[in-house]
Design a protein around this motif. Sequence first.
Motif: not given
Length: 271
Positions: A103-114, A222-233
């Motif tokens: 049922g989701i319409k929006t995806l918030l995706v996070t990661n640790a990044a260099g 899939a037509g989802l709205s997406v926000l991506g956030i990287s934590c610069i670790t």
Amino acid sequence: MVLNDVNEALEVLRTKTGKTPEIGLILGSGLGELADHIADSDAVPYHDLPHFPEPTVAGHKGRFVLGKLKGKSVIAMQGRYHHYEGYSLRQVAFPVAVMKAAGIKTLLVTNAAGGINLNFAPGDLMLITDHINMLDGSPLIGPNDDAFGPRFPDMSGAYTPALIEQAEDVASRAGIHLQKGVYLATSGPQYETPAEIRMMRTLGADAVGMSTVPEVIAAAHAGLSVLGISCITNMASGILDQPLSHHEVIETAERVKEHFTQLVEGIIGQL
């Protein structure tokens, strides 16, 4: 994706929780504690679901958490899959198809990044504006099922501009400093060489990691709205005179978790 596999996983998920989420979250290395803020929650381990293998990386609990966050119905992946664990890109992206079916319409995706951008510092949070795929393919390779999305999906707006603006507004009001930039994905698991980092900077990358891109491709499909956030670790190889380690990734994510949680909860509260 195979529709039958998605439906089988969804059926089991629904037997374990009657919740219907509207927002999905993928929580990267060291960032999984955000799921502990979800109220009235049900936790469903991945190994209870058909076609879900067990994650193997430290800092990834390996379960869905469903409930309420800032009054919104959410499903959070507390831990994700990576290509370097031996999973195909389709397997890595498979949970996105299940969350979409749930049922989701929006995806918030996070990661640790260099950090590749020399103006970045460990502990910065970066809004992803675009990505460069240096993995060995796409999760969409193979037969396409029109029930999931088109054969040739458009990636020009994969990271939804309106959500980026919304995140910037939340951060500004909360006094949280944000970076913005391009995320580059490699397969890993080895960290990059200094020469590779110089190449990536020339290509226009601001941060590098080993995840996120397969899930975002599947979400765009899939037509989802997406926000991506990287934590610069950490700063990427060759920038600082020190070796890289996964311990540093977890340690920095722990240090910034308060601002990270405040930012994500503020965004969700406005969706």
